[in-house]
Motif scaffolding. Structure first.
Motif, PDB file in Angstrom:
ATOM      1  N   LEU A  31       1.938   4.005   9.823  1.00 28.09           N
ATOM      2  CA  LEU A  31       1.615   5.074  10.773  1.00 28.09           C
ATOM      3  C   LEU A  31       2.256   6.416  10.439  1.00 28.09           C
ATOM      4  O   LEU A  31       1.651   7.462  10.708  1.00 28.09           O
ATOM      5  N   PRO A  32       3.463   6.465   9.865  1.00 23.12           N
ATOM      6  CA  PRO A  32       4.027   7.776   9.513  1.00 23.12           C
ATOM      7  C   PRO A  32       3.123   8.620   8.632  1.00 23.12           C
ATOM      8  O   PRO A  32       3.185   9.861   8.681  1.00 23.12           O
ATOM      9  N   PHE A  33       2.253   8.004   7.831  1.00 28.13           N
ATOM     10  CA  PHE A  33       1.371   8.763   6.953  1.00 28.13           C
ATOM     11  C   PHE A  33       0.228   9.419   7.721  1.00 28.13           C
ATOM     12  O   PHE A  33      -0.436  10.320   7.198  1.00 28.13           O
ATOM     13  N   ILE A  34      -0.014   8.959   8.953  1.00 29.89           N
ATOM     14  CA  ILE A  34      -0.997   9.603   9.813  1.00 29.89           C
ATOM     15  C   ILE A  34      -0.338  10.710  10.627  1.00 29.89           C
ATOM     16  O   ILE A  34      -0.904  11.802  10.807  1.00 29.89           O
ATOM     17  N   VAL A  35       0.850  10.443  11.105  1.00 26.45           N
ATOM     18  CA  VAL A  35       1.561  11.398  11.966  1.00 26.45           C
ATOM     19  C   VAL A  35       2.158  12.550  11.163  1.00 26.45           C
ATOM     20  O   VAL A  35       2.136  13.711  11.595  1.00 26.45           O
ATOM     21  N   PHE A  81       0.827  -1.199   0.000  1.00 27.42           N
ATOM     22  CA  PHE A  81       0.000   0.000   0.000  1.00 27.42           C
ATOM     23  C   PHE A  81       0.864   1.254   0.000  1.00 27.42           C
ATOM     24  O   PHE A  81       0.522   2.259  -0.630  1.00 27.42           O
ATOM     25  N   VAL A  82       1.994   1.207   0.699  1.00 29.69           N
ATOM     26  CA  VAL A  82       2.923   2.337   0.686  1.00 29.69           C
ATOM     27  C   VAL A  82       3.442   2.560  -0.725  1.00 29.69           C
ATOM     28  O   VAL A  82       3.562   3.690  -1.194  1.00 29.69           O
ATOM     29  N   HIS A 111      -5.661   3.099   6.799  1.00 30.83           N
ATOM     30  CA  HIS A 111      -6.833   2.297   7.140  1.00 30.83           C
ATOM     31  C   HIS A 111      -6.963   1.079   6.229  1.00 30.83           C
ATOM     32  O   HIS A 111      -7.367   0.002   6.678  1.00 30.83           O
ATOM     33  N   THR A 112      -6.614   1.243   4.964  1.00 30.05           N
ATOM     34  CA  THR A 112      -6.679   0.107   4.039  1.00 30.05           C
ATOM     35  C   THR A 112      -5.649  -0.950   4.401  1.00 30.05           C
ATOM     36  O   THR A 112      -5.947  -2.150   4.412  1.00 30.05           O
ATOM     37  N   ALA A 113      -4.411  -0.497   4.686  1.00 28.41           N
ATOM     38  CA  ALA A 113      -3.348  -1.437   5.061  1.00 28.41           C
ATOM     39  C   ALA A 113      -3.688  -2.142   6.368  1.00 28.41           C
ATOM     40  O   ALA A 113      -3.492  -3.356   6.501  1.00 28.41           O
ATOM     41  N   LEU A 114      -4.216  -1.404   7.334  1.00 30.37           N
ATOM     42  CA  LEU A 114      -4.587  -2.006   8.609  1.00 30.37           C
ATOM     43  C   LEU A 114      -5.705  -3.025   8.421  1.00 30.37           C
ATOM     44  O   LEU A 114      -5.666  -4.134   8.989  1.00 30.37           O
ATOM     45  N   GLY A 115      -6.722  -2.668   7.625  1.00 29.73           N
ATOM     46  CA  GLY A 115      -7.811  -3.606   7.377  1.00 29.73           C
ATOM     47  C   GLY A 115      -7.334  -4.872   6.689  1.00 29.73           C
ATOM     48  O   GLY A 115      -7.762  -5.984   7.026  1.00 29.73           O
ATOM     49  N   CYS A 116      -6.416  -4.704   5.736  1.00 25.88           N
ATOM     50  CA  CYS A 116      -5.868  -5.868   5.034  1.00 25.88           C
ATOM     51  C   CYS A 116      -5.114  -6.781   5.993  1.00 25.88           C
ATOM     52  O   CYS A 116      -5.286  -8.003   5.979  1.00 25.88           O
ATOM     53  N   ASN A 117      -4.277  -6.192   6.841  1.00 22.84           N
ATOM     54  CA  ASN A 117      -3.495  -7.009   7.764  1.00 22.84           C
ATOM     55  C   ASN A 117      -4.352  -7.610   8.877  1.00 22.84           C
ATOM     56  O   ASN A 117      -4.034  -8.681   9.389  1.00 22.84           O
TER      57      ASN A 117
END
Length: 225
Positions: free
Chosen positions: A164-168, A37-38, A56-62
């Motif tokens: 997470l860096p993309f949120i922070v 996703f990155v 959110h997409t990466a988290l849902g996938c994992n």
């Protein structure tokens, strides 16, 4: 492959829920899933909310694949336990000791078949014949479910250092840089752990794992993963 001991109590006396190879493999699996996703974000002109959507997409996938991996671990554990129990029953019901020894030898991996003498297999056959506390059918135990939960947790947690860096960090280029640095550090650490576990140079294994991880990630992205 037949283990060195198939005693029912020894088989369950595991000091850890997962060994080093299992932990590193699950961490890398979750890491690679998040990296796809990155890579997708870096390949397009990212909109303002691209980082949050990607996270959110990466988290849902994992979350999904962590659940699948955990369930398959339980299936694999139950299947392997059933295979060993079937071997025990075959050894106990053999018409003569030579037949039982032949069954034990067939269960060994090819490299071990030439290293284990009949006398050692006879000793194992005798212990199996004397033992009376074998279960009637394979079953899962509490420790198996804890190990499955650990697998799920490792896969899911591997999402955060990458995504997470993309949120922070709101600037996508800087977030990409931080994400990639963290990814390299994780891959390098995974390689060191595997290298030390295998008994050879940890630093060289760390470099090799980093190169391999980057190559796998590029291949996954190019293949549409």
């Amino acid at each position: 492959m037949l283990t060195t001991s198939i005693d029912p109590h020894a088989a369950e006396a595991r000091p850890r829920l997962l060994d080093t190879v299992d932990r590193v493999s699950e961490m890398c699996f979750g890491l690679f899933m998040a990296l796809t996703f990155v890579g997708a974000v870096s390949a397009v002109a990212a909109p303002a909310d691209a980082g949050r959507v990607m996270f959110h997409t990466a988290l849902g996938c994992n979350l999904a694949w962590g659940l699948v991996d955990a369930v398959m671990y339980l299936v694999r554990t139950l299947t392997e336990r059933g295979r060993k129990l079937s071997l025990v029953k075959a050894v106990r019901s053999a018409s003569d000791p030579s037949e039982a020894i032949a069954r034990l030898r067939d269960a060994l991996s090819p490299p071990l078949r030439t290293l284990v003498a009949d006398a050692e297999l006879e000793a194992m056959r005798s212990r199996i014949a004397r033992s009376t506390d074998w279960p009637e059918k394979p079953a899962l135990r509490g420790q198996d479910f804890l190990a499955a939960a650990a697998i799920f947790g490792i896969v899911v947690l591997a999402t955060f250092p990458v995504a997470l860096p993309f949120i922070v960090i709101h600037e996508v280029p800087r977030a990409l840089l931080v994400s990639r640095v963290l990814t390299i550090v994780m891959l390098f650490g995974a390689g060191i752990a595997l290298g030390r576990h295998a008994g050879f140079g940890g630093w060289m294994a760390g470099v090799a794992m980093t190169v391999l991880g980057i190559a796998l990630t590029v291949a996954i992205i190019l293949l549409g993963g």
